[in-house]
Design a protein around this motif. Sequence first.
Motif, PDB file in Angstrom:
ATOM      1  N   VAL A  47       0.838  -1.195   0.000  1.00 30.41           N
ATOM      2  CA  VAL A  47       0.000   0.000   0.000  1.00 30.41           C
ATOM      3  C   VAL A  47       0.877   1.251   0.000  1.00 30.41           C
ATOM      4  O   VAL A  47       1.783   1.395   0.819  1.00 30.41           O
ATOM      5  CB  VAL A  47      -0.927   0.025   1.237  1.00 30.41           C
ATOM      6  N   TYR A  48       0.585   2.132  -0.930  1.00 29.46           N
ATOM      7  CA  TYR A  48       1.217   3.452  -0.984  1.00 29.46           C
ATOM      8  C   TYR A  48       0.124   4.487  -0.727  1.00 29.46           C
ATOM      9  O   TYR A  48      -0.963   4.401  -1.297  1.00 29.46           O
ATOM     10  CB  TYR A  48       1.828   3.720  -2.358  1.00 29.46           C
ATOM     11  N   ALA A  49       0.413   5.477   0.101  1.00 27.63           N
ATOM     12  CA  ALA A  49      -0.532   6.567   0.353  1.00 27.63           C
ATOM     13  C   ALA A  49       0.238   7.880   0.237  1.00 27.63           C
ATOM     14  O   ALA A  49       1.209   8.102   0.957  1.00 27.63           O
ATOM     15  CB  ALA A  49      -1.157   6.426   1.735  1.00 27.63           C
ATOM     16  N   ILE A  50      -0.191   8.712  -0.694  1.00 28.30           N
ATOM     17  CA  ILE A  50       0.553   9.920  -1.059  1.00 28.30           C
ATOM     18  C   ILE A  50      -0.106  11.166  -0.475  1.00 28.30           C
ATOM     19  O   ILE A  50      -1.332  11.278  -0.445  1.00 28.30           O
ATOM     20  CB  ILE A  50       0.603  10.056  -2.595  1.00 28.30           C
ATOM     21  N   ASP A  51       0.717  12.128  -0.044  1.00 28.66           N
ATOM     22  CA  ASP A  51       0.241  13.484   0.230  1.00 28.66           C
ATOM     23  C   ASP A  51       0.316  14.261  -1.080  1.00 28.66           C
ATOM     24  O   ASP A  51       1.407  14.439  -1.636  1.00 28.66           O
ATOM     25  CB  ASP A  51       1.126  14.192   1.264  1.00 28.66           C
ATOM     26  N   SER A  52      -0.819  14.696  -1.600  1.00 28.96           N
ATOM     27  CA  SER A  52      -0.821  15.467  -2.843  1.00 28.96           C
ATOM     28  C   SER A  52      -0.069  16.782  -2.660  1.00 28.96           C
ATOM     29  O   SER A  52       0.062  17.287  -1.540  1.00 28.96           O
ATOM     30  CB  SER A  52      -2.254  15.755  -3.288  1.00 28.96           C
ATOM     31  N   ARG A  53       0.416  17.329  -3.755  1.00 30.42           N
ATOM     32  CA  ARG A  53       1.214  18.558  -3.694  1.00 30.42           C
ATOM     33  C   ARG A  53       0.500  19.661  -2.914  1.00 30.42           C
ATOM     34  O   ARG A  53      -0.699  19.871  -3.037  1.00 30.42           O
ATOM     35  CB  ARG A  53       1.560  19.054  -5.101  1.00 30.42           C
ATOM     36  N   GLY A  54       1.284  20.337  -2.049  1.00 36.87           N
ATOM     37  CA  GLY A  54       0.750  21.419  -1.240  1.00 36.87           C
ATOM     38  C   GLY A  54      -0.073  20.988  -0.051  1.00 36.87           C
ATOM     39  O   GLY A  54      -0.666  21.820   0.638  1.00 36.87           O
ATOM     40  N   ALA A  59       5.624  19.340  -0.798  1.00 36.70           N
ATOM     41  CA  ALA A  59       5.982  20.728  -1.070  1.00 36.70           C
ATOM     42  C   ALA A  59       4.806  21.497  -1.667  1.00 36.70           C
ATOM     43  O   ALA A  59       3.938  20.925  -2.327  1.00 36.70           O
ATOM     44  CB  ALA A  59       7.178  20.776  -2.011  1.00 36.70           C
ATOM     45  N   THR A  60       4.799  22.815  -1.431  1.00 35.32           N
ATOM     46  CA  THR A  60       3.723  23.682  -1.911  1.00 35.32           C
ATOM     47  C   THR A  60       4.067  24.254  -3.281  1.00 35.32           C
ATOM     48  O   THR A  60       5.124  24.865  -3.450  1.00 35.32           O
ATOM     49  CB  THR A  60       3.487  24.833  -0.920  1.00 35.32           C
ATOM     50  N   PRO A  61       3.193  24.076  -4.265  1.00 40.08           N
ATOM     51  CA  PRO A  61       3.440  24.606  -5.608  1.00 40.08           C
ATOM     52  C   PRO A  61       2.984  26.059  -5.735  1.00 40.08           C
ATOM     53  O   PRO A  61       2.346  26.601  -4.824  1.00 40.08           O
ATOM     54  CB  PRO A  61       2.582  23.697  -6.489  1.00 40.08           C
ATOM     55  N   LYS A  62       3.288  26.666  -6.862  1.00 37.25           N
ATOM     56  CA  LYS A  62       2.841  28.040  -7.116  1.00 37.25           C
ATOM     57  C   LYS A  62       1.346  28.068  -7.450  1.00 37.25           C
ATOM     58  O   LYS A  62       0.652  29.013  -7.112  1.00 37.25           O
ATOM     59  CB  LYS A  62       3.639  28.650  -8.270  1.00 37.25           C
ATOM     60  N   GLU A  63       0.876  27.019  -8.134  1.00 38.55           N
ATOM     61  CA  GLU A  63      -0.526  26.940  -8.528  1.00 38.55           C
ATOM     62  C   GLU A  63      -1.044  25.526  -8.262  1.00 38.55           C
ATOM     63  O   GLU A  63      -0.261  24.589  -8.138  1.00 38.55           O
ATOM     64  CB  GLU A  63      -0.695  27.258 -10.018  1.00 38.55           C
ATOM     65  N   TYR A  64      -2.369  25.417  -8.195  1.00 38.44           N
ATOM     66  CA  TYR A  64      -2.993  24.111  -7.995  1.00 38.44           C
ATOM     67  C   TYR A  64      -3.884  23.767  -9.188  1.00 38.44           C
ATOM     68  O   TYR A  64      -4.799  24.530  -9.526  1.00 38.44           O
ATOM     69  CB  TYR A  64      -3.850  24.106  -6.725  1.00 38.44           C
ATOM     70  N   HIS A  65      -3.602  22.636  -9.795  1.00 37.62           N
ATOM     71  CA  HIS A  65      -4.444  22.117 -10.874  1.00 37.62           C
ATOM     72  C   HIS A  65      -4.481  20.603 -10.761  1.00 37.62           C
ATOM     73  O   HIS A  65      -3.457  19.963 -10.488  1.00 37.62           O
ATOM     74  CB  HIS A  65      -3.906  22.511 -12.250  1.00 37.62           C
ATOM     75  N   TYR A  66      -5.650  20.015 -11.003  1.00 40.54           N
ATOM     76  CA  TYR A  66      -5.766  18.565 -10.914  1.00 40.54           C
ATOM     77  C   TYR A  66      -4.857  17.859 -11.919  1.00 40.54           C
ATOM     78  O   TYR A  66      -4.322  16.801 -11.633  1.00 40.54           O
ATOM     79  CB  TYR A  66      -7.224  18.137 -11.149  1.00 40.54           C
ATOM     80  N   LYS A  67      -4.678  18.465 -13.098  1.00 39.57           N
ATOM     81  CA  LYS A  67      -3.842  17.816 -14.115  1.00 39.57           C
ATOM     82  C   LYS A  67      -2.390  17.699 -13.643  1.00 39.57           C
ATOM     83  O   LYS A  67      -1.710  16.723 -13.969  1.00 39.57           O
ATOM     84  CB  LYS A  67      -3.907  18.583 -15.439  1.00 39.57           C
ATOM     85  N   ASP A  68      -1.913  18.674 -12.870  1.00 35.00           N
ATOM     86  CA  ASP A  68      -0.547  18.603 -12.344  1.00 35.00           C
ATOM     87  C   ASP A  68      -0.438  17.521 -11.268  1.00 35.00           C
ATOM     88  O   ASP A  68       0.579  16.824 -11.173  1.00 35.00           O
ATOM     89  CB  ASP A  68      -0.129  19.954 -11.761  1.00 35.00           C
ATOM     90  N   MET A  69      -1.472  17.388 -10.456  1.00 36.59           N
ATOM     91  CA  MET A  69      -1.471  16.343  -9.435  1.00 36.59           C
ATOM     92  C   MET A  69      -1.510  14.963 -10.087  1.00 36.59           C
ATOM     93  O   MET A  69      -0.880  14.020  -9.599  1.00 36.59           O
ATOM     94  CB  MET A  69      -2.661  16.533  -8.487  1.00 36.59           C
ATOM     95  N   ALA A  70      -2.244  14.854 -11.189  1.00 36.41           N
ATOM     96  CA  ALA A  70      -2.273  13.589 -11.935  1.00 36.41           C
ATOM     97  C   ALA A  70      -0.906  13.280 -12.518  1.00 36.41           C
ATOM     98  O   ALA A  70      -0.451  12.123 -12.487  1.00 36.41           O
ATOM     99  CB  ALA A  70      -3.330  13.658 -13.043  1.00 36.41           C
ATOM    100  N   ALA A  71      -0.232  14.305 -13.023  1.00 33.60           N
ATOM    101  CA  ALA A  71       1.126  14.111 -13.552  1.00 33.60           C
ATOM    102  C   ALA A  71       2.080  13.658 -12.456  1.00 33.60           C
ATOM    103  O   ALA A  71       2.971  12.826 -12.694  1.00 33.60           O
ATOM    104  CB  ALA A  71       1.628  15.409 -14.196  1.00 33.60           C
ATOM    105  N   ASP A  72       1.886  14.176 -11.239  1.00 32.53           N
ATOM    106  CA  ASP A  72       2.698  13.735 -10.098  1.00 32.53           C
ATOM    107  C   ASP A  72       2.529  12.236  -9.859  1.00 32.53           C
ATOM    108  O   ASP A  72       3.504  11.517  -9.619  1.00 32.53           O
ATOM    109  CB  ASP A  72       2.289  14.487  -8.819  1.00 32.53           C
ATOM    110  N   VAL A  73       1.282  11.776  -9.903  1.00 31.65           N
ATOM    111  CA  VAL A  73       1.002  10.359  -9.641  1.00 31.65           C
ATOM    112  C   VAL A  73       1.604   9.481 -10.734  1.00 31.65           C
ATOM    113  O   VAL A  73       2.175   8.420 -10.445  1.00 31.65           O
ATOM    114  CB  VAL A  73      -0.520  10.119  -9.513  1.00 31.65           C
ATOM    115  N   ILE A  74       1.495   9.915 -11.978  1.00 34.29           N
ATOM    116  CA  ILE A  74       2.102   9.164 -13.081  1.00 34.29           C
ATOM    117  C   ILE A  74       3.607   9.055 -12.885  1.00 34.29           C
ATOM    118  O   ILE A  74       4.183   7.957 -13.021  1.00 34.29           O
ATOM    119  CB  ILE A  74       1.767   9.836 -14.430  1.00 34.29           C
ATOM    120  N   CYS A  75       4.256  10.153 -12.530  1.00 35.61           N
ATOM    121  CA  CYS A  75       5.702  10.139 -12.280  1.00 35.61           C
ATOM    122  C   CYS A  75       6.051   9.271 -11.075  1.00 35.61           C
ATOM    123  O   CYS A  75       7.078   8.592 -11.068  1.00 35.61           O
ATOM    124  CB  CYS A  75       6.220  11.565 -12.063  1.00 35.61           C
TER     125      CYS A  75
END
Length: 217
Positions: A47-54, A59-75
Amino acid sequence: MYIQLNGQILSYEKEGEGSPIIFLHGNGETHAIWDRMIAEMSMDHTVYAIDSRGQGESATPKEYHYKDMAADVICFIESLHIEKPVLCGFSDGAIITLLVALKRQDLLSAIVLCGANLSPKGLTGSARREIKSLYKKTNSPLVEMMLLEPDIAPDKLRSINLPALVCAGSKDMIKPKETQTIADHLPQATLHIFEGETHGSYVEHTDKLAPVLRKFL
């Protein structure tokens, strides 16, 4: 644990051994909402459980978008060489799960959506009013994201050829019609409504989801 990827530092927890499951939390939360599910599912899964960006210790990003969070998960999946995980998301995490599946379903074995919406209009009127009120008080870009995003056309879901468990509470802040639309457009969907439950009461700090998830898997 921490990992740097996609220009972002993410915090995550890893427990157990077996076929992998990744859990994604909701807006303004941390992976800790899955504590009971982590304990339950890690008995026979990795089991992996991630804290989404920010959020949480990520770490806290400059902006929040679901597509960027999805890209994080893919990476995250690619960087850790996680082989065909089940991706299970709640609320914001469910939106992210859909976006990951739309972009890279080849990485996944199945998806689990708990309280997903395709657009802000998929939320009940009272929920949208509460979110607007919270945004006026906090001016939080994370809260604002829920008022502006996502924007997923239902027909796009037909391209996701993965087993999908679509869940909601009978007293959810997601409109019943929205949940039904998602289930209707996913080719391999199983719909489960938790009677008497709210948006998060069958997810947050509970293992009520576990028997339904185990049956699905």
